[in-house]
Scaffold this active site. Sequence first.
Site, short mmCIF file in Angstrom:
data_model
loop_
_atom_site.label_atom_id
_atom_site.label_comp_id
_atom_site.label_asym_id
_atom_site.label_seq_id
_atom_site.Cartn_x
_atom_site.Cartn_y
_atom_site.Cartn_z
N GLU A 120 1.26 -0.83 0.07
CA GLU A 120 -0.28 0.13 -0.03
C GLU A 120 0.74 1.59 0.01
O GLU A 120 0.25 1.98 -0.63
CB GLU A 120 -0.97 -0.37 1.12
CG GLU A 120 -0.41 -0.13 2.47
CD GLU A 120 0.63 -1.40 3.07
OE1 GLU A 120 0.19 -2.36 1.94
OE2 GLU A 120 0.42 -1.62 4.76
N SER A 167 8.00 -8.76 4.86
CA SER A 167 9.44 -9.25 6.63
C SER A 167 9.22 -10.70 6.97
O SER A 167 7.92 -11.61 6.34
CB SER A 167 8.44 -8.22 7.12
OG SER A 167 7.23 -7.95 7.88
N CYS A 197 16.32 -6.83 -0.11
CA CYS A 197 16.57 -7.56 0.84
C CYS A 197 17.72 -8.16 0.74
O CYS A 197 18.71 -9.25 1.91
CB CYS A 197 15.16 -8.48 1.03
SG CYS A 197 15.65 -9.00 -0.58
N GLU A 238 16.67 -6.84 12.07
CA GLU A 238 17.15 -6.62 10.17
C GLU A 238 16.38 -5.03 10.94
O GLU A 238 15.46 -4.43 11.13
CB GLU A 238 15.94 -7.61 9.65
CG GLU A 238 15.71 -6.41 7.83
CD GLU A 238 15.03 -7.32 7.02
OE1 GLU A 238 13.67 -7.30 7.30
OE2 GLU A 238 15.65 -7.67 6.12
P1 NAD Z 1 5.96 -6.09 4.76
O1 NAD Z 1 5.95 -7.71 5.88
O2 NAD Z 1 5.80 -4.68 6.31
O3 NAD Z 1 4.72 -5.66 3.63
C1 NAD Z 1 4.63 -7.08 2.88
C2 NAD Z 1 3.17 -6.74 2.71
O4 NAD Z 1 2.23 -7.62 3.27
C3 NAD Z 1 2.68 -6.32 2.24
O5 NAD Z 1 1.91 -5.74 0.86
C4 NAD Z 1 1.93 -6.19 3.37
O6 NAD Z 1 0.25 -4.46 2.94
C5 NAD Z 1 1.54 -7.00 3.67
N1 NAD Z 1 1.11 -7.33 5.71
C6 NAD Z 1 1.91 -5.86 6.25
N2 NAD Z 1 1.66 -6.38 7.29
C7 NAD Z 1 0.61 -7.32 6.86
C8 NAD Z 1 -0.01 -7.90 8.20
N3 NAD Z 1 -0.24 -7.64 9.34
N4 NAD Z 1 -1.06 -8.98 7.54
C9 NAD Z 1 -1.43 -9.66 6.42
N5 NAD Z 1 -0.58 -8.73 5.74
C10 NAD Z 1 0.29 -8.07 5.81
O7 NAD Z 1 7.10 -5.72 4.49
P2 NAD Z 1 7.89 -4.69 4.10
O8 NAD Z 1 8.03 -3.39 5.17
O9 NAD Z 1 6.78 -4.04 2.88
O10 NAD Z 1 9.00 -5.36 3.35
C11 NAD Z 1 10.18 -5.57 3.49
C12 NAD Z 1 11.04 -6.17 4.21
O11 NAD Z 1 10.29 -7.41 3.02
C13 NAD Z 1 11.67 -6.83 4.48
O12 NAD Z 1 12.15 -7.63 6.04
C14 NAD Z 1 12.62 -7.55 3.61
O13 NAD Z 1 13.71 -7.99 4.34
C15 NAD Z 1 11.76 -8.39 3.16
N6 NAD Z 1 11.36 -8.41 1.64
C16 NAD Z 1 12.30 -10.08 1.50
C17 NAD Z 1 12.93 -10.14 -0.29
C18 NAD Z 1 13.09 -11.59 0.02
O14 NAD Z 1 13.27 -12.46 -1.25
N7 NAD Z 1 13.73 -12.15 0.89
C19 NAD Z 1 12.40 -9.44 -0.97
C20 NAD Z 1 12.38 -8.23 -0.68
C21 NAD Z 1 11.39 -7.38 0.79
#
Ligand code: NAD
Length: 509
Positions: A190, A240, A295, A394
């Site tokens: 979002e 995450s 990441c 992280e």
């Molecule tokens: P996030 O986990 O906060 O959000 C990811 C997605 O989950 C978003 O679409 C978000 O709207 C949704 N989300 C958030 N909270 C939620 C909840 N309580 N219930 C259900 N859905 C929920 O991650 P972010 O902050 O957008 O991205 C950064 C994180 O992503 C870092 O930890 C990074 O390491 C990781 N990441 C990992 C990779 C990989 O390939 N391993 C790649 C890119 C990013």
Amino acid sequence: MVEIEREKVRNNEEVAKIHHWINGRRVVGKSDRKGPVYNPATGRKTGEVDFASVQEVNGAVDAAKRAFPGWRTLSLSRRVEIFFRLRQLVNDNLDVIARTVTSEHGKVLSDAAAEVHVGLEMVEYCCGLPELLKGSFSEQVSTGYDVHSVRQPLGVVAGITPFNFPAMVPMWMIPFAIASGNTFVLKVSEKVPSASMLLAELMKEAGVPDGVVNIVHGDKVAVDALLEHPDVAAISFVGSTPIARYVYETATRHGKRVQALAGAKNHMIVLPDADIDMAADAAVSGGFGSAGERCMAVAQIVAVGGIGDRLVAAIKERIPRVKVGDGMDPDSEMGPLVTREHLKRVMSYIDKGRDQGATVVVDGRESVPNGDGFWLGPSLLDHVSADNIAYREEIFGPVLGVTRVASYEDAVKLANEHPWGNGAVIFTRDGGAARCFAVDVQAGMVGINVAIPVPVAYYSFGGWKSSLFGSSHIYGPEGFKFYTRGKVITTRWPDPSTSKVDLGFPRTR
Ligand code: NAD
């Protein structure tokens, strides 16, 4: 040329209105729930994104379900034509997609263009879909019996993506899912919703039929609706670790196939024989590129033997040369962080790290551009011990830690004992040590004198340990495997030499 719908609001500033994409068109949200979108370089709210209700998510899944039979049976050659057109369209619109990424995420334009390029690589790989979807055939496995295998699509599949790669991560999923004959529902972050809307428009223009790709925006409500929906066969998640674990547990409980890629703390091990300049350059570009919001970013340097002082000095010397500024400025090398909340969280690790014994070599709060943007300059913490919060957690920002250890064995032990295992890299001139590292280290992606070892499109991407839930890596060959299921067909026909039917050709064996 695709573009974003904008509206003038009270103070005459333009605010983008970002709606859902369902059945091949923009659909205004009806839930009355919305989220703000910011330009991180100015701190100004520039957009408003609709948050989907359960009913709206169900509508998107229905559209995907209706589109599935037609799409699944479309010939491979027609699908390939669409992919070639899509390749051209993404290439033609690379600049506008990159600008959209920068305007909502903050990363510099060159980084944004690079992520679109990676997305393009995914489309290019999928142009080979007839080859990639090929089954196998064994003739005469027993007298008169043949066996062949095929891979068939799953049906409606869904993706949930993070903020840090608004164009690339959706492209890790959608091309593979639809090339395999599935239809797709995306719930994009979002915080950065617009780039995926441009991609959806380009897919339509390329000839992807309505309903094959749908986007719902929103938060946990939309995510939960997808995780629990009986017509969604598989979930791809990137984000995450806590949310990845939740997504994995919830979706598998609802009978779905799940790949959930999670957080990281990528170690960069520098051996005493390493080329110091090469290692310091890699630490700076790998640690501060995209403001550390990758990441695969270098998050933790492990300096082995006596190299610590020289390495820290070389990194410190380079930091003032990193030009921090608005990502739209072609001279900028590092942009702001994505939101004010994330900025505060990342900054807090500088103080917490120092309170727990680390030395602050460079404090990025002292070198930020003026204005209300979400700025933090590159920061460097030395002597970060393994029990320091700045090591354990992280940070996901431009705060690079250095830990010093006595030996190669200590360095690998440290990396292997960390709960995450996304990427791990080593800098050395010793081929034997490099080979041992590739064998020993517990991480899914390994670099040897390479700071960010992201696999090309024809390999697959994924970590180990708490960096991945589920067994499948994403994109590449594993992407095709994840989005299809195997079927083996055993066939027996009457022996033609004894058949009574006139075949119109000689019955020979
Ligand atoms: P996030 O986990 O906060 O959000 C990811 C997605 O989950 C978003 O679409 C978000 O709207 C949704 N989300 C958030 N909270 C939620 C909840 N309580 N219930 C259900 N859905 C929920 O991650 P972010 O902050 O957008 O991205 C950064 C994180 O992503 C870092 O930890 C990074 O390491 C990781 N990441 C990992 C990779 C990989 O390939 N391993 C790649 C890119 C990013």
